[in-house]
Design a protein around this motif. Structure first.
Motif, PDB file in Angstrom:
ATOM      1  N   GLN A  32       0.812  -1.215   0.000  1.00 46.04           N
ATOM      2  CA  GLN A  32       0.000   0.000   0.000  1.00 46.04           C
ATOM      3  C   GLN A  32       0.852   1.274   0.000  1.00 46.04           C
ATOM      4  O   GLN A  32       0.324   2.376   0.169  1.00 46.04           O
ATOM      5  CB  GLN A  32      -0.929   0.012   1.215  1.00 46.04           C
ATOM      6  N   ASP A  33       2.167   1.108  -0.216  1.00 49.63           N
ATOM      7  CA  ASP A  33       3.096   2.247  -0.281  1.00 49.63           C
ATOM      8  C   ASP A  33       3.004   3.138   0.960  1.00 49.63           C
ATOM      9  O   ASP A  33       2.999   4.371   0.871  1.00 49.63           O
ATOM     10  CB  ASP A  33       2.836   3.083  -1.538  1.00 49.63           C
ATOM     11  N   ILE A  34       2.934   2.507   2.127  1.00 52.12           N
ATOM     12  CA  ILE A  34       2.900   3.240   3.393  1.00 52.12           C
ATOM     13  C   ILE A  34       4.308   3.244   3.978  1.00 52.12           C
ATOM     14  O   ILE A  34       4.921   2.193   4.151  1.00 52.12           O
ATOM     15  CB  ILE A  34       1.911   2.597   4.386  1.00 52.12           C
ATOM     16  N   GLU A  35       4.819   4.422   4.292  1.00 50.41           N
ATOM     17  CA  GLU A  35       6.179   4.531   4.810  1.00 50.41           C
ATOM     18  C   GLU A  35       6.230   4.243   6.304  1.00 50.41           C
ATOM     19  O   GLU A  35       5.247   4.420   7.025  1.00 50.41           O
ATOM     20  CB  GLU A  35       6.729   5.937   4.537  1.00 50.41           C
ATOM     21  N   TYR A  36       7.396   3.786   6.746  1.00 49.01           N
ATOM     22  CA  TYR A  36       7.628   3.513   8.162  1.00 49.01           C
ATOM     23  C   TYR A  36       9.114   3.681   8.446  1.00 49.01           C
ATOM     24  O   TYR A  36       9.931   3.756   7.512  1.00 49.01           O
ATOM     25  CB  TYR A  36       7.174   2.105   8.543  1.00 49.01           C
ATOM     26  N   GLU A  37       9.466   3.777   9.720  1.00 49.10           N
ATOM     27  CA  GLU A  37      10.867   3.939  10.102  1.00 49.10           C
ATOM     28  C   GLU A  37      11.666   2.707   9.658  1.00 49.10           C
ATOM     29  O   GLU A  37      11.362   1.589  10.065  1.00 49.10           O
ATOM     30  CB  GLU A  37      10.988   4.131  11.613  1.00 49.10           C
ATOM     31  N   ALA A  38      12.691   2.932   8.847  1.00 49.24           N
ATOM     32  CA  ALA A  38      13.410   1.818   8.228  1.00 49.24           C
ATOM     33  C   ALA A  38      14.288   1.045   9.199  1.00 49.24           C
ATOM     34  O   ALA A  38      14.797  -0.024   8.858  1.00 49.24           O
ATOM     35  CB  ALA A  38      14.261   2.328   7.063  1.00 49.24           C
ATOM     36  N   TYR A  39      14.485   1.578  10.409  1.00 48.97           N
ATOM     37  CA  TYR A  39      15.344   0.887  11.376  1.00 48.97           C
ATOM     38  C   TYR A  39      14.567  -0.119  12.231  1.00 48.97           C
ATOM     39  O   TYR A  39      15.104  -0.639  13.215  1.00 48.97           O
ATOM     40  CB  TYR A  39      16.055   1.896  12.282  1.00 48.97           C
ATOM     41  N   PHE A  40      13.320  -0.425  11.885  1.00 49.46           N
ATOM     42  CA  PHE A  40      12.522  -1.338  12.693  1.00 49.46           C
ATOM     43  C   PHE A  40      13.129  -2.737  12.854  1.00 49.46           C
ATOM     44  O   PHE A  40      12.895  -3.391  13.879  1.00 49.46           O
ATOM     45  CB  PHE A  40      11.101  -1.449  12.129  1.00 49.46           C
ATOM     46  N   PRO A  41      13.885  -3.270  11.893  1.00 51.19           N
ATOM     47  CA  PRO A  41      14.526  -4.568  12.145  1.00 51.19           C
ATOM     48  C   PRO A  41      15.387  -4.589  13.399  1.00 51.19           C
ATOM     49  O   PRO A  41      15.549  -5.636  14.021  1.00 51.19           O
ATOM     50  CB  PRO A  41      15.361  -4.785  10.880  1.00 51.19           C
ATOM     51  N   LEU A  42      15.947  -3.426  13.774  1.00 45.91           N
ATOM     52  CA  LEU A  42      16.704  -3.365  15.030  1.00 45.91           C
ATOM     53  C   LEU A  42      15.797  -3.679  16.212  1.00 45.91           C
ATOM     54  O   LEU A  42      16.189  -4.411  17.124  1.00 45.91           O
ATOM     55  CB  LEU A  42      17.322  -1.971  15.192  1.00 45.91           C
ATOM     56  N   PHE A  43      14.587  -3.167  16.205  1.00 48.64           N
ATOM     57  CA  PHE A  43      13.638  -3.441  17.281  1.00 48.64           C
ATOM     58  C   PHE A  43      13.245  -4.916  17.298  1.00 48.64           C
ATOM     59  O   PHE A  43      13.058  -5.506  18.365  1.00 48.64           O
ATOM     60  CB  PHE A  43      12.382  -2.583  17.121  1.00 48.64           C
ATOM     61  N   VAL A  44      13.111  -5.508  16.111  1.00 50.08           N
ATOM     62  CA  VAL A  44      12.778  -6.939  16.028  1.00 50.08           C
ATOM     63  C   VAL A  44      13.860  -7.761  16.717  1.00 50.08           C
ATOM     64  O   VAL A  44      13.571  -8.688  17.490  1.00 50.08           O
ATOM     65  CB  VAL A  44      12.624  -7.381  14.559  1.00 50.08           C
ATOM     66  N   ALA A  45      15.118  -7.434  16.439  1.00 53.11           N
ATOM     67  CA  ALA A  45      16.227  -8.164  17.059  1.00 53.11           C
ATOM     68  C   ALA A  45      16.275  -7.921  18.562  1.00 53.11           C
ATOM     69  O   ALA A  45      16.478  -8.862  19.348  1.00 53.11           O
ATOM     70  CB  ALA A  45      17.552  -7.752  16.409  1.00 53.11           C
TER      71      ALA A  45
END
Length: 309
Positions: free
Chosen positions: A115-128
């Motif tokens: 849906q072309d919705i932007e989000y903070e690209a550093y979220f994988p850090l939070f996943v880890a």
């Protein structure tokens, strides 16, 4: 409420199990899909990580760690006193609800991208980061029943399990490589949705196969498997708002709070609490919470965030 196309593959796998089809992914291919998704998520986050300052990321990371430590403390008394579970089983299962499901996160990211919705690209850090605190809290909650468990072995399982290692490794390589990752992104980027579809097809089959395991405690397990994602999703969304994340970021943090681990935590708990009933924990997170998140919670969370943003 939108559902991403990859969810259809999850339903296909579940249907195949219900009709007793012999459809299943070879174990080697399933493992390869898992490794691919973890590296792909980590790489993309790592490339973007260098664009943000530590002053921005440190407070947010600490807040996310606190969220991961809080959720097991919510689940534990419910399991211990409402479900009448033993201390060990309650602690081991509660740890699943502070950690994360990478597959659930991947479905949420796929929906945002479609849906072309932007989000903070550093979220994988939070996943880890969220893989660790819930495991520690779970072990502390059960410490009276742990006996002589090798601390080095437990530490190794917490910090060096496949999920944490591949995610952090992907983040480090992406941050180090920067624009040079363009040479591998046609593989890890373009194929992401296709690999996720195959992975979810197998997840649908496995989840459906575990449904019979909820017999005997079906009402309690179904209630908890839905209640905890709602509590975690609300906590994640509230935290995302306090951190002033974008609507896409608030949605993703709600999804992370809502998800439950079925890979990293079981591996760590098997080392720290071998006497715990791992079957019921995995069944709860995989056969109830995961389908609820993929089919119901994720589209509802996105609709609510879009409505209120």
């Amino acid at each position: 409420m939108p559902l991403d196309i990859v969810v259809g593959f999850f339903l296909l796998g579940a249907f195949a199990q219900f009709v007793r089809s012999d459809l299943r992914l070879p174990s080697g291919l399933y493992q390869s899909c898992t490794i691919f998704l973890l590296i792909a998520i980590g790489l993309k986050g790592g490339v973007s990580l260098s664009k943000y300052s530590a002053a921005t990321l440190l407070p947010q990371s600490l807040a996310v760690l606190a969220l991961g430590a809080l959720l097991p403390l919510v689940a534990f008394p419910i399991l211990r006193w409402v479900g009448k579970w033993s201390r060990v089983d309650a602690a081991a299962t509660a740890a699943h609800y502070g950690s994360v499901s990478v597959a659930t996160y991947a479905v949420a990211v796929a929906l945002l991208q479609s849906q072309d919705i932007e989000y903070e690209a550093y979220f994988p850090l939070f996943v880890a980061l969220l893989e660790v605190p819930a495991i520690i809290v779970g072990i502390l909650l059960a410490r009276q029943a742990m006996g002589d468990v090798g601390k080095c072995r437990v530490f190794h399982e917490v910090t060096c399990n496949q999920g944490v290692l591949l995610l952090l490794g992907g983040i480090v390589i992406g941050a180090w490589g920067g624009e040079r990752t363009a040479s591998v992104m046609p593989f890890f980027g373009t194929l992401f949705h296709g690999v996720l579809a195959l992975f979810l097809m197998e997840m649908g089959r496995v989840a459906a196969a575990r449904l019979p395991d909820v017999r005997g405690q079906s009402a309690f397990l179904l209630s908890l498997g839905i209640l905890m994602p709602l509590i975690g999703g609300a906590a994640g969304a509230a935290l995302g708002s306090l951190l002033e994340l974008s609507p896409g970021g608030i949605f993703l943090l709600a999804v992370l709070g809502s998800s439950a681990s079925y890979i990293a935590v079981p591996a760590a708990m098997s080392a720290a609490l071998p006497q715990a009933n791992a079957s019921v924990s995995i069944t709860l997170s995989l056969a109830i919470t995961f389908p609820f998140n993929v089919l119901v919670a994720i589209p509802v969370y996105l609709a609510l965030v879009q409505h209120w943003s």
